[in-house]
Structure formats: structure tokens, C-alpha cells
Design a protein around this motif. Structure first.
Motif, PDB file in Angstrom:
ATOM      1  N   VAL A  27       0.826  -1.221   0.000  1.00 31.90           N
ATOM      2  CA  VAL A  27       0.000   0.000   0.000  1.00 31.90           C
ATOM      3  C   VAL A  27       0.857   1.266   0.000  1.00 31.90           C
ATOM      4  N   PHE A  28       2.165   1.102  -0.080  1.00 30.82           N
ATOM      5  CA  PHE A  28       3.067   2.228   0.180  1.00 30.82           C
ATOM      6  C   PHE A  28       2.824   3.468  -0.692  1.00 30.82           C
ATOM      7  N   PRO A  29       2.646   3.336  -2.019  1.00 37.55           N
ATOM      8  CA  PRO A  29       2.445   4.554  -2.822  1.00 37.55           C
ATOM      9  C   PRO A  29       1.222   5.349  -2.359  1.00 37.55           C
ATOM     10  N   TYR A  61      23.211   7.817  -5.688  1.00 39.86           N
ATOM     11  CA  TYR A  61      22.621   6.908  -4.706  1.00 39.86           C
ATOM     12  C   TYR A  61      21.241   7.389  -4.278  1.00 39.86           C
ATOM     13  N   ASP A  62      20.296   6.429  -4.164  1.00 39.89           N
ATOM     14  CA  ASP A  62      18.983   6.684  -3.556  1.00 39.89           C
ATOM     15  C   ASP A  62      18.926   5.773  -2.323  1.00 39.89           C
ATOM     16  N   LEU A  63      19.176   6.356  -1.146  1.00 40.40           N
ATOM     17  CA  LEU A  63      19.332   5.565   0.083  1.00 40.40           C
ATOM     18  C   LEU A  63      18.013   5.509   0.859  1.00 40.40           C
ATOM     19  N   GLY A  64      17.515   4.291   1.093  1.00 39.91           N
ATOM     20  CA  GLY A  64      16.175   4.118   1.668  1.00 39.91           C
ATOM     21  C   GLY A  64      15.165   4.374   0.566  1.00 39.91           C
ATOM     22  N   CYS A  65      15.345   3.649  -0.543  1.00 38.79           N
ATOM     23  CA  CYS A  65      14.616   3.951  -1.796  1.00 38.79           C
ATOM     24  C   CYS A  65      13.155   3.524  -1.747  1.00 38.79           C
ATOM     25  N   SER A  66      12.761   2.657  -0.811  1.00 33.48           N
ATOM     26  CA  SER A  66      11.407   2.076  -0.807  1.00 33.48           C
ATOM     27  C   SER A  66      11.082   1.517  -2.190  1.00 33.48           C
ATOM     28  N   ASP A  89      17.781  -0.316  -0.057  1.00 33.41           N
ATOM     29  CA  ASP A  89      16.823  -0.362   1.059  1.00 33.41           C
ATOM     30  C   ASP A  89      17.079  -1.641   1.848  1.00 33.41           C
ATOM     31  N   ASN A  90      16.904  -1.594   3.175  1.00 32.66           N
ATOM     32  CA  ASN A  90      17.129  -2.808   3.973  1.00 32.66           C
ATOM     33  C   ASN A  90      15.846  -3.608   4.183  1.00 32.66           C
ATOM     34  N   ALA A  91      14.730  -3.168   3.582  1.00 33.91           N
ATOM     35  CA  ALA A  91      13.481  -3.936   3.666  1.00 33.91           C
ATOM     36  C   ALA A  91      13.321  -4.730   2.370  1.00 33.91           C
ATOM     37  N   ALA A  93      10.925  -6.578   1.261  1.00 35.86           N
ATOM     38  CA  ALA A  93       9.623  -6.405   0.604  1.00 35.86           C
ATOM     39  C   ALA A  93       9.659  -5.178  -0.315  1.00 35.86           C
ATOM     40  N   MET A  94      10.405  -4.160   0.086  1.00 34.88           N
ATOM     41  CA  MET A  94      10.524  -2.943  -0.724  1.00 34.88           C
ATOM     42  C   MET A  94      11.416  -3.190  -1.950  1.00 34.88           C
ATOM     43  N   THR A  95      12.580  -3.791  -1.747  1.00 37.96           N
ATOM     44  CA  THR A  95      13.510  -3.945  -2.885  1.00 37.96           C
ATOM     45  C   THR A  95      12.919  -4.862  -3.958  1.00 37.96           C
ATOM     46  N   GLU A 120      20.272  -3.762   1.359  1.00 37.11           N
ATOM     47  CA  GLU A 120      21.328  -3.619   2.366  1.00 37.11           C
ATOM     48  C   GLU A 120      21.008  -2.492   3.336  1.00 37.11           C
ATOM     49  N   ASP A 121      21.598  -2.583   4.510  1.00 34.42           N
ATOM     50  CA  ASP A 121      21.507  -1.512   5.505  1.00 34.42           C
ATOM     51  C   ASP A 121      22.426  -0.378   5.053  1.00 34.42           C
ATOM     52  N   ILE A 122      21.898   0.827   4.932  1.00 39.60           N
ATOM     53  CA  ILE A 122      22.743   1.924   4.437  1.00 39.60           C
ATOM     54  C   ILE A 122      23.855   2.278   5.435  1.00 39.60           C
ATOM     55  N   LEU A 123      23.728   1.821   6.678  1.00 39.75           N
ATOM     56  CA  LEU A 123      24.802   2.056   7.647  1.00 39.75           C
ATOM     57  C   LEU A 123      25.993   1.122   7.400  1.00 39.75           C
ATOM     58  N   LEU A 135      18.420  11.119   0.251  1.00 36.73           N
ATOM     59  CA  LEU A 135      17.860  10.519   1.478  1.00 36.73           C
ATOM     60  C   LEU A 135      16.454  11.107   1.583  1.00 36.73           C
ATOM     61  N   ASN A 136      15.488  10.496   0.888  1.00 35.13           N
ATOM     62  CA  ASN A 136      14.136  11.055   0.841  1.00 35.13           C
ATOM     63  C   ASN A 136      13.285  10.406   1.937  1.00 35.13           C
ATOM     64  N   PHE A 137      13.215  11.050   3.075  1.00 35.43           N
ATOM     65  CA  PHE A 137      12.463  10.550   4.248  1.00 35.43           C
ATOM     66  C   PHE A 137      13.032   9.225   4.764  1.00 35.43           C
ATOM     67  N   THR A 138      14.363   9.132   4.807  1.00 36.16           N
ATOM     68  CA  THR A 138      15.042   7.930   5.311  1.00 36.16           C
ATOM     69  C   THR A 138      15.793   8.210   6.604  1.00 36.16           C
ATOM     70  N   LEU A 139      16.464   9.358   6.701  1.00 35.59           N
ATOM     71  CA  LEU A 139      17.317   9.623   7.879  1.00 35.59           C
ATOM     72  C   LEU A 139      16.517   9.571   9.178  1.00 35.59           C
ATOM     73  N   GLN A 140      15.226   9.932   9.107  1.00 32.01           N
ATOM     74  CA  GLN A 140      14.371   9.936  10.304  1.00 32.01           C
ATOM     75  C   GLN A 140      14.180   8.541  10.904  1.00 32.01           C
ATOM     76  N   PHE A 141      14.486   7.494  10.143  1.00 37.23           N
ATOM     77  CA  PHE A 141      14.386   6.123  10.656  1.00 37.23           C
ATOM     78  C   PHE A 141      15.737   5.580  11.137  1.00 37.23           C
ATOM     79  N   ILE A 142      16.796   6.362  10.974  1.00 37.90           N
ATOM     80  CA  ILE A 142      18.131   5.939  11.418  1.00 37.90           C
ATOM     81  C   ILE A 142      18.313   6.378  12.874  1.00 37.90           C
TER      82      ILE A 142
HETATM   83  N1  LIG Z   1      19.201   1.391   7.793  1.00 43.44           N
HETATM   84  C1  LIG Z   1      18.480   1.411   6.660  1.00 43.44           C
HETATM   85  N2  LIG Z   1      19.038   0.998   5.500  1.00 43.44           N
HETATM   86  C2  LIG Z   1      18.330   1.015   4.346  1.00 43.44           C
HETATM   87  N3  LIG Z   1      17.055   1.433   4.260  1.00 43.44           N
HETATM   88  C3  LIG Z   1      16.465   1.849   5.401  1.00 43.44           C
HETATM   89  C4  LIG Z   1      17.139   1.865   6.635  1.00 43.44           C
HETATM   90  N4  LIG Z   1      16.282   2.328   7.585  1.00 43.44           N
HETATM   91  C5  LIG Z   1      15.102   2.585   6.959  1.00 43.44           C
HETATM   92  N5  LIG Z   1      15.213   2.288   5.643  1.00 43.44           N
HETATM   93  C6  LIG Z   1      14.172   2.398   4.610  1.00 43.44           C
HETATM   94  O1  LIG Z   1      13.858   3.761   4.453  1.00 43.44           O
HETATM   95  C7  LIG Z   1      12.571   3.828   3.823  1.00 43.44           C
HETATM   96  C8  LIG Z   1      11.812   5.015   4.378  1.00 43.44           C
HETATM   97  S1  LIG Z   1      10.492   5.562   3.350  1.00 43.44           S
HETATM   98  C9  LIG Z   1      11.424   6.319   2.029  1.00 43.44           C
HETATM   99  C10 LIG Z   1      10.602   6.795   0.856  1.00 43.44           C
HETATM  100  C11 LIG Z   1      11.346   6.793  -0.444  1.00 43.44           C
HETATM  101  N6  LIG Z   1      12.715   7.311  -0.325  1.00 43.44           N
HETATM  102  C12 LIG Z   1      10.587   7.535  -1.522  1.00 43.44           C
HETATM  103  O2  LIG Z   1      11.148   8.468  -2.127  1.00 43.44           O
HETATM  104  O3  LIG Z   1       9.430   7.162  -1.755  1.00 43.44           O
HETATM  105  C13 LIG Z   1       9.842   6.958   4.160  1.00 43.44           C
HETATM  106  C14 LIG Z   1       8.618   6.769   4.932  1.00 43.44           C
HETATM  107  O4  LIG Z   1       8.076   5.649   4.879  1.00 43.44           O
HETATM  108  O5  LIG Z   1       8.183   7.753   5.605  1.00 43.44           O
HETATM  109  C15 LIG Z   1      11.897   2.485   4.058  1.00 43.44           C
HETATM  110  O6  LIG Z   1      11.700   1.810   2.824  1.00 43.44           O
HETATM  111  C16 LIG Z   1      12.857   1.736   4.954  1.00 43.44           C
HETATM  112  O7  LIG Z   1      12.902   0.334   4.728  1.00 43.44           O
END
Ligand SMILES: Nc1ncnc2c1ncn2[C@@H]1O[C@H](C[S@+](CC[C@H]([NH3+])C(=O)[O-])CC(=O)[O-])[C@@H](O)[C@H]1O
Ligand SMILES: O=C(O)C(=O)Cc1ccccc1
Length: 246
Positions: A27-29, A61-66, A89-91, A93-95, A120-123, A135-142
Motif C-alpha cells: 500500500v506504500f504509494p 545513490y537513492d538511500l532508503g529507496c522504498s 533499502d534494507n526492507a 519487501a521494498m527492494t 542492504e543496511d545503508i549504515l 535521502l528522501n524521508f530515510t534519515l528519520q528512521f536511522i
Molecule cells: N538502515 C536502513 N538501510 C536502508 N534502508 C532503510 C534503513 N532504515 C530505513 N530504511 C528504509 O527507508 C525507507 C523510508 S520511506 C522512504 C521513501 C522513499 N525514499 C521515496 O522516495 O518514496 C519513508 C517513509 O516511509 O516515511 C523504508 O523503505 C525503509 O525500509
């Protein structure tokens, strides 16, 4: 391709921390468009900014690409160029779904830049020299204590003239600003069809795993990471995007 987000529609006996699993990927989009004011504008302009700063023959790079929304936008704007995108992305289901979306884009458009989707884990990721990082809404989850280290590694990987695009949900140190923008954000969600229950349950699910910084803290951290300049190029309510130059 994507379903309507009803993940928090029914009352849940207990709210667990939000995880990026198969149900979220499905349902992500819909979820992200109805939850983040300005998201389509940010995604479109990530394409514009990347085309402005991508250097010939370099990596992006698109880090946390969902599901690769930012990657798809960059591919539209960089088409015909000779850069290459690595979307991470480290999820899983997303990749998995991200690769399907990109394959669909390849079947619709010609000369899109080659893209590799990495689970992979971006860390943990080794960053190669690059001209654009997203880093489009990704850093907030780190974890907050790992954020400076990640930004410092990104800064070190960026070539001269390179740019980081950092989008985040902001927190505000002024309580009135925090309250007003948060309330209008909830009104935005209601206007997009979310019920009070959905809003409240989602809020509980993300409160322990999505730890927010103020815009000022982001700008200061970018400076500590070695970026020479940073500016807030977009903001809609409590969501915004910053462009930081190497
Ligand atoms: N350590 C990590 N390593 C890799 N991925 C990670 C990590 N921690 C979280 N994620 C990933 O960061 C993504 C955040 S969503 C980004 C939207 C996207 N950028 C977009 O342009 O639609 C934002 C949101 O859901 O608010 C998720 O897919 C996580 O699995
Ligand atoms: O829904 C929210 O309130 C948000 O802050 C954005 C969001 C969007 C998608 C997953 C997690 C958080």
C-alpha cells in the motif's frame, strides 16, 4: 499496482512499532501520498535537482529507496545520460517490488539510466565516489546517534560539486509552531480520507521508531559532516527538503 492503505483502519488490540514489511510495501504509494504533504512535488524536483548536479559518468545513490519513487523521477530527468543509479533499502519487501516498478518503467521509456537495486543496511554500505545522494524521508528512521556518521560518509563520497538531497519530517522547538503544523498535518490526513482512529494508531506505531530533528539541527549536523552549504529548498507544513553541497 498498489492498494489503498487500510493498515490502521480497524482497532488494533496492541500497536506494534511500524515495520516496512510486505503489507506496507503493498500500500506504500497510496500511504505516502496521503500522509506526506508535498511528497509529489518533492519527488518531481528530486529529478530536476539530480539533473542539475549529476556529473557525466558518475554514480547516484537513492538511500532508503522504498519502491523507488525518487529513482524513477531521476531516471525520467536523466534519461539519455551516462550516470548510473544505486538504489538501496534494507526492507526486502521494498527492494523486490522496487525492481518490479523499475522494470515496468524500463518497458515504457527508452534510454533510462542503468539502475541497481541493493538490499542492504545503508549504515553498512560502502559508498563509492558519487555526484548525487538522495535521502528522501530515510534519515528519520536511522538511530539518532548514527546520523552524523552516515552524513559524514556521504559527504566524503561526494565528488566536488556534488549534492545531497535530504527530505525529512521536522520537529519544531517552538511549541506553538509544533502544535499548529502538526494539527494541520492531521487535517491533511483527514482530508485524504484517514479516520481519527487511523491517524491515532499510525501515530503510536511510528512514535518510537521515527525520531525527528528540527530543521536547525539538520542544518547544523550537515555542517558538522563537512558540507559547505545547505539550504531548505522546500517545505510544506512539517515536511521539508534540504539540499546540501559538498
Ligand atoms: N538502515 C536502513 N538501510 C536502508 N534502508 C532503510 C534503513 N532504515 C530505513 N530504511 C528504509 O527507508 C525507507 C523510508 S520511506 C522512504 C521513501 C522513499 N525514499 C521515496 O522516495 O518514496 C519513508 C517513509 O516511509 O516515511 C523504508 O523503505 C525503509 O525500509
Ligand atoms: O504518516 C505520518 O504521519 C508520517 O509522518 C509519514 C510516514 C509515511 C509513511 C510511513 C511512515 C511515516
Amino acid at each position: 499496482m498498489s492498494d489503498v492503505d487500510k493498515l490502521f483502519a480497524a482497532p488494533l488490540p496492541q500497536i506494534s512499532d511500524f515495520v516496512f514489511d510486505h503489507n506496507v510495501a503493498r500500500v506504500f504509494p497510496d500511504m505516502i501520498k496521503r500522509s506526506i504533504p508535498g511528497y509529489p512535488t518533492i519527488v518531481e524536483n528530486i529529478g530536476v535537482i539530480s539533473a542539475q548536479y549529476a556529473q557525466p559518468g558518475t554514480l547516484i545513490y537513492d538511500l532508503g529507496c522504498s519502491l523507488g519513487a525518487a529513482t524513477q523521477s531521476m531516471r525520467r530527468h536523466l534519461a539519455g545520460g551516462d550516470s548510473r543509479i544505486i538504489a538501496v533499502d534494507n526492507a526486502e519487501a521494498m527492494t523486490v517490488r522496487c525492481r518490479e516498478y523499475l522494470a515496468a518503467q524500463d518497458s515504457m521509456m527508452e534510454e533510462l539510466v542503468p539502475t541497481t537495486v541493493v538490499h542492504e543496511d545503508i549504515l553498512q554500505l560502502e559508498l563509492e565516489p558519487c555526484s548525487v545522494v538522495v535521502l528522501n524521508f530515510t534519515l528519520q528512521f536511522i538511530a539518532p546517534e548514527r546520523r552524523l556518521e552516515l552524513l559524514t560518509r556521504i559527504r566524503q563520497a561526494l565528488l566536488p560539486g556534488g549534492v545531497l538531497i535530504l527530505s525529512e519530517k521536522f520537529r519544531f522547538s517552538d511549541p506553538a509552531t509544533q502544535q499548529h503544523l502538526e494539527q494541520v498535518h492531521y487535517a491533511f490526513k483527514r482530508a485524504n480520507g484517514y479516520s481519527e482512529l487511523e491517524i491515532a494508531q499510525k501515530r503510536s506505531a511510528i512514535e518510537n521508531i521515527m525520531l525527528l530533528d528540527t530543521r536547525e539541527a539538520h542544518l547544523e549536523r550537515l555542517q558538522s559532516a563537512g558540507f559547505s552549504h545547505a539550504c531548505n529548498w522546500f517545505q510544506c507544513l512539517n515536511f521539508g527538503s534540504i539540499m546540501a553541497h559538498a
